[in-house]
Scaffold this motif. Structure first.
Motif, short mmCIF file in Angstrom:
data_model
loop_
_atom_site.label_atom_id
_atom_site.label_comp_id
_atom_site.label_asym_id
_atom_site.label_seq_id
_atom_site.Cartn_x
_atom_site.Cartn_y
_atom_site.Cartn_z
N THR A 1 2.96 -6.30 -7.46
CA THR A 1 2.12 -5.25 -6.88
C THR A 1 0.86 -5.88 -6.31
OG1 THR A 1 2.93 -3.64 -8.49
CG2 THR A 1 0.87 -3.12 -7.34
N SER B 1 -12.13 2.40 2.57
CA SER B 1 -10.94 3.03 3.13
C SER B 1 -10.14 2.01 3.92
CB SER B 1 -11.31 4.21 4.03
OG SER B 1 -12.06 3.77 5.15
N SER C 1 -5.98 1.89 6.00
CA SER C 1 -4.63 2.46 6.19
C SER C 1 -3.58 1.69 5.41
CB SER C 1 -4.27 2.45 7.68
OG SER C 1 -4.28 1.11 8.19
N MET D 1 -4.02 0.83 2.21
CA MET D 1 -4.33 1.00 0.80
C MET D 1 -3.93 2.39 0.33
SD MET D 1 -8.05 0.52 -1.10
CE MET D 1 -8.79 2.00 -0.39
N THR D 2 -3.47 2.48 -0.91
CA THR D 2 -3.17 3.76 -1.55
C THR D 2 -3.97 3.87 -2.84
OG1 THR D 2 -0.92 3.73 -0.66
CG2 THR D 2 -1.36 5.26 -2.47
N PRO D 3 -4.91 4.86 -2.93
CA PRO D 3 -5.23 5.88 -1.92
C PRO D 3 -5.88 5.26 -0.69
CG PRO D 3 -6.88 5.90 -3.65
CD PRO D 3 -5.81 4.95 -4.11
N SER D 4 -5.87 5.99 0.42
CA SER D 4 -6.41 5.43 1.65
C SER D 4 -7.93 5.38 1.65
CB SER D 4 -5.92 6.24 2.86
OG SER D 4 -6.33 7.61 2.74
N GLU D 5 -8.56 6.16 0.75
CA GLU D 5 -10.02 6.11 0.62
C GLU D 5 -10.40 6.36 -0.83
OE1 GLU D 5 -12.83 7.90 3.57
OE2 GLU D 5 -13.46 9.12 1.85
N GLY E 1 -7.16 0.11 -5.18
CA GLY E 1 -5.87 0.73 -4.93
C GLY E 1 -4.81 -0.30 -4.61
N GLN E 2 -3.57 0.16 -4.44
CA GLN E 2 -2.48 -0.71 -4.04
C GLN E 2 -2.52 -0.92 -2.54
OE1 GLN E 2 1.36 0.48 -5.50
NE2 GLN E 2 0.59 0.99 -7.54
N ILE E 3 -2.14 -2.11 -2.10
CA ILE E 3 -2.14 -2.41 -0.67
C ILE E 3 -0.77 -2.89 -0.24
CG2 ILE E 3 -4.60 -2.89 -0.52
CD1 ILE E 3 -3.97 -5.85 -0.73
N THR E 4 -0.42 -2.60 1.01
CA THR E 4 0.88 -3.00 1.54
C THR E 4 0.85 -4.43 2.06
OG1 THR E 4 0.25 -2.05 3.68
CG2 THR E 4 1.51 -0.65 2.17
#
Length: 251
Positions: A36, A54, A56, A58-62, A76-79
């Motif tokens: 992860t 914030s 795009s 990352m989850t959450p995005s902000e 947050g988690q990032i892609t």
């Protein structure tokens, strides 16, 4: 007191010695834990700040965090780290999130003969509107001693500028001191003299202690001291709050 940075390649107000560190306040990093990918944030010093991040990727995005200590926190988690750094937007304000002002507290005038030096008060039409509607301007000569209106901890200072004028383009050149109060609000002293700050970040000060010399830096039409009490909000925003001076504490 408010800063914004957009994208890793366009970071504003950053400490370039450490990638992902912002103006000696906090550092952002990415890690991988059990397949992860995460974005993390950590204060550099124990000086509180409200940060909104914030992206795009990352989850959450902000997310908005009120950072109080140097323990690392997860944003947050990032892609993808690459996409995260290049789409990331960061804004921050010194202080604690949504502080509740102690309305019973009696403030000391920050300059001698303060009551008779006021040239703009609450809701002043020249510049005390919106987020700074509850602020006071004292017309005093350059070099006038400025004292702490309330005890607290110094969390931000600027003393390097020697520019000022009656236009908003000069606002970025204001010298200042920001003091954190025990209710989470900040007392802020602006337009100080170049090299006129007498305290440093992390110092504890008591009410009435000399902290600076007044000046005419930043968005200023005449030599004066701007004083206000503020609370930090998300997205790099802030709001002034009502306060009252105690005439019995004046010189």
């Amino acid at each position: 007191m408010k800063w914004v940075a957009v994208g890793f390649a366009l970071l504003l107000n950053t400490a370039h010695a450490s990638p992902g560190c912002f103006d000696n306040w906090f550092c952002i990093s990415t890690t991988k834990q059990q397949n992860t990918k995460l974005a993390n944030i950590r204060l550099q010093d124990n000086l509180p700040v409200v940060v909104t991040v914030s992206s795009s990727a990352m989850t959450p995005s902000e997310i908005t965090l009120s950072l109080q200590n140097t323990e690392s926190q997860t944003l947050g988690q990032i892609t993808s780290p690459h996409q995260f750094w290049h789409t990331m937007q960061v804004s921050w304000t010194a202080g604690t999130l949504n502080a509740r002002h102690d309305d019973a507290f009696a403030y000391r005038y920050p300059v001698a003969n303060g009551k008779n030096s006021i040239v703009q008060g609450f809701n002043g039409s020249y510049s005390h509107q919106g987020a700074s509607r509850y602020a006071i301007d004292f017309a005093v000569p350059v070099g006038t001693e400025v004292v702490a209106a309330r005890s607290g901890k110094v969390i931000d200072v600027e003393a390097s500028f020697d520019r000022g004028g009656p236009a908003k383009k000069y606002a970025r050149y204001a010298n200042y001191v920001v003091i954190l109060h025990d209710d989470g609000t900040t007392g802020e002293y602006y337009h100080l003299q170049k090299d006129g700050v007498l305290v440093k970040r992390g110092d504890s000060v008591v009410q009435g202690q000399p902290i600076a010399k007044s000046g005419n830096t930043g968005f200023s039409s005449l030599p004066h001291l701007h004083f206000g009490v503020y609370k930090a909000l998300p997205n790099g925003n802030f709001q002034s709050v009502k306060f009252a001076f105690d005439d019995s504490l004046s010189d």
